[in-house]
Design a protein around this motif. Structure first.
Motif, PDB file in Angstrom:
ATOM      1  N   ARG A   6      10.891  53.937  45.875  1.00  0.00           N
ATOM      2  CA  ARG A   6      11.049  52.883  44.811  1.00  0.00           C
ATOM      3  C   ARG A   6      11.871  53.068  43.813  1.00  0.00           C
ATOM      4  O   ARG A   6      12.237  54.109  43.046  1.00  0.00           O
ATOM      5  N   GLU A  36      11.313  56.586  42.477  1.00  0.00           N
ATOM      6  CA  GLU A  36      10.130  57.323  42.815  1.00  0.00           C
ATOM      7  C   GLU A  36       9.802  57.363  44.184  1.00  0.00           C
ATOM      8  O   GLU A  36      10.160  56.580  45.055  1.00  0.00           O
ATOM      9  N   LEU A  69       8.002  57.752  47.304  1.00  0.00           N
ATOM     10  CA  LEU A  69       6.568  57.318  47.829  1.00  0.00           C
ATOM     11  C   LEU A  69       6.099  57.938  49.370  1.00  0.00           C
ATOM     12  O   LEU A  69       5.049  58.073  49.333  1.00  0.00           O
TER      13      LEU A  69
END
Length: 242
Positions: free
Chosen positions: A200, A207, A209
């Motif tokens: 993300r 980030e 994931l």
């Protein structure tokens, strides 16, 4: 509550045998490492080595026109300043903090005295240097032969290996500079990884994931360098540094 720091956060320092670590401990200085801090310039002489605890440092090769590309990355597994104990004293690369945190700084002369004894510290540092050279070599191959998306996956995985979390502070401009590619290429690659649900991305923050997905998407260069590092360092005894 401020974070608690320990020299054991750096794997090399943690692996120093107790006696050797004891001769260095008083000279280890915890220093902040803000994003973008330059630890060494190409061709410059270094007076200190840096053992990252919670920061990540990029080793960059800089061309005459100012453009650059990352040739290696150092985090809590290693040390910045191998030229000091390899006898060169200066380095052809620029060392820049690309993930803020802290490191332990050590005067070059202190480590050199220990290195020249020819004991465990010398053998450990030489093994680490061989692993770093492998990473640099594989990075050069990757930058020449693999896609921007594969290079981005490698960049993200190298960062994850050197930090405790899954969130990275990295702008597209920074990534483009590290990879030596156009920003548009990074935008396209990051967008595809995001659509695939692997990361993300928003306003300079990434980030992760799905790490397993990144490992499936990355080229073989990441695994080659990691396996060589594990091979060289897996049987190094852990000291009792604290």
């Amino acid at each position: 509550m401020p974070p608690v720091h320990s020299t054991t956060q750096n794997h090399l320092l943690a692996a120093f045998p107790t006696a050797e670590y004891g001769r260095l401990a008083a000279d280890l200085e915890l220093v902040p490492m803000p994003l973008g801090k330059v630890l060494s310039e190409s061709g410059g002489r270094m007076d200190h080595l840096f053992f990252p605890a919670t920061c990540i440092v990029s080793l960059l090769y800089v061309l005459e026109d100012g453009s650059s590309a990352e040739i290696g990355v150092v985090g809590n597994e290693g040390v910045v300043g191998i030229s000091l104990f390899m006898g060169g004293h200066t380095t052809p690369s620029r060392a820049v903090v690309r993930s803020a945190g802290h490191a332990y700084r050590l005067r070059a002369g202190v480590l050199l005295r220990e290195f020249e004894l020819g004991g465990s510290v010398m053998r450990l540092l030489l093994r680490y240097t061989q692993a770093l050279i492998t990473q640099m070599t594989q990075t050069a191959v990757c930058n020449r032969h693999h896609s921007v998306e594969q290079q981005l996956c490698r960049c993200l995985l190298l960062s994850l290996d050197r930090m405790s979390g899954t969130s990275l502070t990295m702008t597209q401009e920074l990534i483009a500079s590290l990879l030596g590619v156009r920003r548009e290429g990074v935008t396209e690659a990051a967008g595809h990884l995001q659509r695939e649900g692997l990361i993300r991305y928003r306003r300079g923050h990434i980030e992760v994931l799905d790490r397993a997905g990144l490992e499936n998407a990355v080229c073989e260069c990441y695994a080659v360098a990691k396996l060589e590092f594990d091979r060289l360092m897996c049987d190094v005894p852990r000291g009792q540094a604290g």
